[in-house]
Design a protein around this motif. Structure first.
Motif, PDB file in Angstrom:
ATOM      1  N   ALA A   1      -3.376  -0.984  -3.614  1.00 56.39           N
ATOM      2  CA  ALA A   1      -4.411  -0.837  -2.594  1.00 56.39           C
ATOM      3  C   ALA A   1      -4.686  -2.159  -1.888  1.00 56.39           C
ATOM      4  CB  ALA A   1      -5.692  -0.303  -3.223  1.00 56.39           C
ATOM      5  N   PRO A   2      -5.055  -2.106  -0.592  1.00 55.97           N
ATOM      6  CA  PRO A   2      -5.314  -3.346   0.164  1.00 55.97           C
ATOM      7  C   PRO A   2      -6.615  -4.035  -0.206  1.00 55.97           C
ATOM      8  CG  PRO A   2      -5.728  -1.436   1.538  1.00 55.97           C
ATOM      9  CD  PRO A   2      -5.126  -0.909   0.265  1.00 55.97           C
TER      10      PRO A   2
ATOM     11  N   ASP B   1       0.824  -1.212   0.000  1.00 53.05           N
ATOM     12  CA  ASP B   1       0.000   0.000   0.000  1.00 53.05           C
ATOM     13  C   ASP B   1       0.861   1.267   0.000  1.00 53.05           C
ATOM     14  OD1 ASP B   1      -2.157   1.755   0.263  1.00 53.05           O
ATOM     15  OD2 ASP B   1      -2.202   1.563   2.447  1.00 53.05           O
ATOM     16  N   ARG B   2       1.816   1.329   0.909  1.00 54.38           N
ATOM     17  CA  ARG B   2       2.540   2.586   1.137  1.00 54.38           C
ATOM     18  C   ARG B   2       3.768   2.765   0.259  1.00 54.38           C
ATOM     19  NH1 ARG B   2       2.293   3.423   7.746  1.00 54.38           N
ATOM     20  NH2 ARG B   2       0.063   2.921   7.985  1.00 54.38           N
TER      21      ARG B   2
END
Length: 412
Positions: A254-255, A248-249
């Protein structure tokens, strides 16, 4: 007609046993994927995500030794059925709470610990049940078939679960594990053959546990490879704990609702599949000791490549390479231990080794990664796992017995 039925009964029993085992493993792997994603969706916290990874791995540390000894003493059929019921009963509370809008991160962590605790006892009983079911003459062929099918499940299910969790709610996905646990229980109850062998000795649980520990400690190469396996499991624990927040980061994946997450979940399994195909040839050519010494630094290098990735495609390639090297080292250690271990100690020694690797290494790696991620982000969490892997490389190369065995294999 009765003769034919009697002749076919062992085959049917083994088929039920095998299917129950595969269902149990598949359901457990679905939870391993779905629960961290679920907690991250609930909290957005790498710390809580690593807590789930710890909860899923910790039971082998807490109960591994006890489970191996207990499974040699009780009715294994009843133990496995009871553990399947516990898994189903615990996991069903998660989707129910989700649908009711009252699900919390602590609830998920408790259920993760409960389900994996039940699986530890199921796994221990399952190890001991196979020799009783098929007999010594057919044990090798039966175990080879079991290992091959289980390996395929372990390679396919995480990627498939990653794909599903990208398209449906992870809480809903846990219903799969509820169904697999119920199916496993029914299949085990349907087995007619014996799953337990009466013991002639009257040793205590403490002595049973001690015999497995002594064997591991007194065999220097097995001791080293088991400890190295624990460091590898720590790195794997960091990977499991950090995969979702790192994707994600750092990678921009995206999760939820992003199919690239499924690709990342699948990459490690693809590497493990490659390792399972390469291992027999590598072992035959290099020998177990040389392969361990060569595979360890390669695994560390691949972990570093994954750590430095900033785009999902190179990250997948690095994860495949890491999964290949990691699985080669781990499978090599397992098969070496099985070749050296006496038949009467197989269950206890294997459960003890699993306890040290999965029970100690994986939750420790997840905890370390979670702490590092809270302070400096998910990339720091992965780096912490890589640091533990470095310790394993140094430990292996600093063991004279392992180096001597590698030189002997090279000379031959």
């Amino acid at each position: 007609m009765n003769v034919t039925q009697d002749h076919d009964a062992p085959a049917r029993d083994f088929s039920r046993y095998l299917t129950a085992r595969l269902l149990s493993v598949a359901g457990s792997l679905v939870s391993v994927v779905a629960l961290p994603v679920l907690v991250y969706q609930l909290t957005g916290s790498p710390g809580w995500t690593s807590a789930v990874a710890m909860a899923e791995a910790l039971p082998y540390l807490v109960f591994g030794l006890l489970a191996g000894a207990v499974a040699d003493r009780v009715d294994r059929r009843r133990l496995m059925v009871a553990m399947d019921v516990v898994v189903a009963g615990g996991l069903v509370t998660v989707p129910l709470a989700w649908w009711a809008g009252v699900l919390t991160a602590p609830h998920v962590v408790v259920v993760a610990f409960l389900a994996q605790t039940a699986f530890v006892f199921f796994d221990a009983a399952n190890f001991g049940a196979l020799p009783s079911l098929v007999g010594k003459a057919k044990l090798t062929a039966a175990y080879a078939k079991l290992f091959g099918r289980s390996t395929m499940v372990e390679l396919v299910v995480p990627g498939a679960a990653g794909l599903l969790v990208a398209t449906i709610a992870p809480a809903d996905l846990l219903a799969v594990n509820v169904v697999t646990a119920a199916g496993s229980a029914m299949l085990i109850r349907a087995i007619r053959g014996a799953l337990s062998t009466p013991r002639a000795d009257a040793t205590t649980l403490a002595r049973d546990i001690g015999s497995g520990l002594r064997f591991l400690w007194r065999h220097p190469i097995i001791r080293t490879l088991t400890l190295v396996g624990a460091t590898h499991s720590a790195a794997a624990g960091a990977w499991v704990a950090m995969l979702v927040p790192w994707a994600d980061r750092v990678l921009g994946v995206a999760p939820s609702g992003d199919p690239r997450l499924a690709a990342l979940f699948s990459s490690w399994g693809v590497g493990a599949l490659l390792a399972s195909r390469l291992l027999p040839r590598l072992t035959e050519r290099w020998g177990g000791a040389r392969l361990a010494l060569a595979g360890l630094p390669l695994s560390l290098l691949c972990a570093g490549s994954a750590l430095l990735s900033t785009h999902w495609a190179p990250a997948c390639a690095a994860a495949i390479a890491w999964g290949t090297a990691h699985s080669t080292v781990v499978l090599n250690a397992i098969t070496y231990r099985q070749r050296m271990c006496p038949p009467e100690l197989q269950s206890r020694v294997n459960t003890t080794a699993r306890m040290l690797s999965w029970g100690l290494g994986q939750p420790a790696g997840a905890a370390l990664a979670g702490g590092a991620a809270v302070l400096a982000g998910p990339r720091a969490g992965l780096a912490a796992g890589g640091a533990v892997l470095l310790v394993g490389v140094v430990l292996a190369w600093a063991t004279p017995t392992l180096r001597r065995a590698a030189r002997t294999a090279s000379a031959n």
